[in-house]
Write a protein that holds these residues in place. Structure first.
Motif: not given
Lengths: 195, 165
Positions: A9, A11, A67-68, A70, A72, B151, B154-155, B158
């Motif tokens: 999970r 990215i 984030v959800q 995942f 990143t 998603f 949300a990123i 962040e």
């Protein structure tokens, strides 16, 4: 080349800072390293000469956290700007998801900026990356110096296509995070659209 | 071979890890990394506590890229195997399926370069098969939208909160 790992999970994306020698690419990355929450960054790796000029690359991994579900990560790279390190620059562009061009805004550096932009275009093509579609942000650095070109002139000379651009004084951190935010968002947008 | 990004699926990931665990056991190595040519770590197995794995992955890819250019200068396509010999630990780097770099770290007193090479050779074939499948699936799925809007939003939030002075 982004890597989406559904198993762990994660990215991962790669952002490359490009531009002429002594333009402030490493200064950008070093400022990010200094300012960012230590829990969100990895080790800053610099392959530099004894005189502190980038020899191969600088590398800084940044972790956005979960984030959800995942994780990143952005991997920031700089290329060596000096003309004779072209082979190394080409290698670092391999698999790039986005490029920041750090231009030196001083009038006498205009020619080097233009040369470096052309060199970027050639090297992107050599890595099978499309210069027309790769996420791209322009930064005009050293705007505090006396002999700089105006932003209108810089836009006209270096950014006729009107990519997002930011004025910066990287050594003081001005414009550094604005640039990073912009390129990160463009890269994620490209990935989310499956480009 | 890979330009549009790589998507790693859970089943492929498990298969790859099994092959790497087997390689590690048979070659008596300390750890094995898979890294893509852009420097992203795909997976790692073994005892990694003493390493910064992200930096290790990036430097391995840089190292491989630099030696490939050296190869081209003398008329080779690339050097398919690299070996770095240390006093206690050594590193064996090879290429799998033309696009993925495999790095094996091993203790000099526990095993030998010959055994590592032999076991790497055996694993490469299995790995190439799984990776080929994965790349093809990645390419097919690359055409569809990979991340949904909530998603991405949300990123972005962040990014705004983390990347600030």
């Amino acid at each position: 080349m982004s890597l989406i790992n559904y198993a762990s999970r994660e990215i991962n994306c790669k952002i490359v800072y490009y531009g002429p020698g002594l333009g402030g690419k490493t200064t950008n990355i070093k400022y990010v390293y200094k300012q960012i929450d230590p829990s969100a960054r990895g080790k800053l790796v610099s392959l530099a000469t004894e005189a502190d000029r980038t020899l191969f690359f600088d590398f800084l991994p940044l972790d956005l956290g979960q984030v959800q579900g995942f994780k990143t990560r952005f991997h920031l790279y700089t290329v060596p700007g000096q003309v004779h390190y072209d082979a190394s620059r080409r290698l670092i562009l391999k698999g790039a998801d986005g490029v920041v061009f750090v231009a030196d805004a001083q009038r006498e550096r205009l020619e080097q900026n233009i040369e470096s932009l052309e060199n970027l275009r050639v090297n992107l093509i050599s890595q099978n990356l499309d210069p027309e579609t790769i996420p791209f942000v322009m930064q005009y650095n050293k705007m505090d110096l006396a002999n700089v070109m105006s932003s209108e002139e810089l836009e006209q000379q270096l950014n006729p296509k009107g990519y997002l651009s930011f004025e910066a004084i990287a050594v003081e951190g001005i414009g550094v995070f604005d640039t990073l935010k912009a390129i990160s968002k463009l890269v994620l947008k490209a990935i989310s659209e499956g480009r | 071979m890979l330009q549009d990004g790589l998507i790693m699926y859970e089943d492929s990931f498990e298969k790859i890890n099994l092959i790497l665990d087997e390689l590690m056991k048979n070659s008596k190595s300390e750890c094995v990394f898979l890294v893509d040519k852009s420097g992203q770590l795909i997976t790692m197995r073994g005892n990694m506590e003493q390493f910064d794995s992200t930096a290790f992955a990036s430097l391995s890819a840089g190292n491989f890229a630099a030696t490939s250019e050296l190869a081209k200068l003398i008329g080779e396509t690339e050097f398919s195997v690299l070996f770095h010999e240390g006093v206690k630990d050594s590193i064996h780097i090879s290429i799998v399926a033309g696009s993925i770099i495999m790095v094996v770290v091993f203790r000099v007193v526990k095993t030998s370069l010959g055994l590592v090479r032999l076991e790497v050779k055996k694993s490469v074939e299995h790995l190439a098969h799984v990776l080929k499948e994965m790349v093809e699936r990645s390419k097919r799925d690359g055409q569809i939208k990979k991340l949904d809007e909530s998603f991405t939003q949300a990123i972005e939030n962040e990014i705004d909160s983390l990347f600030k002075d």
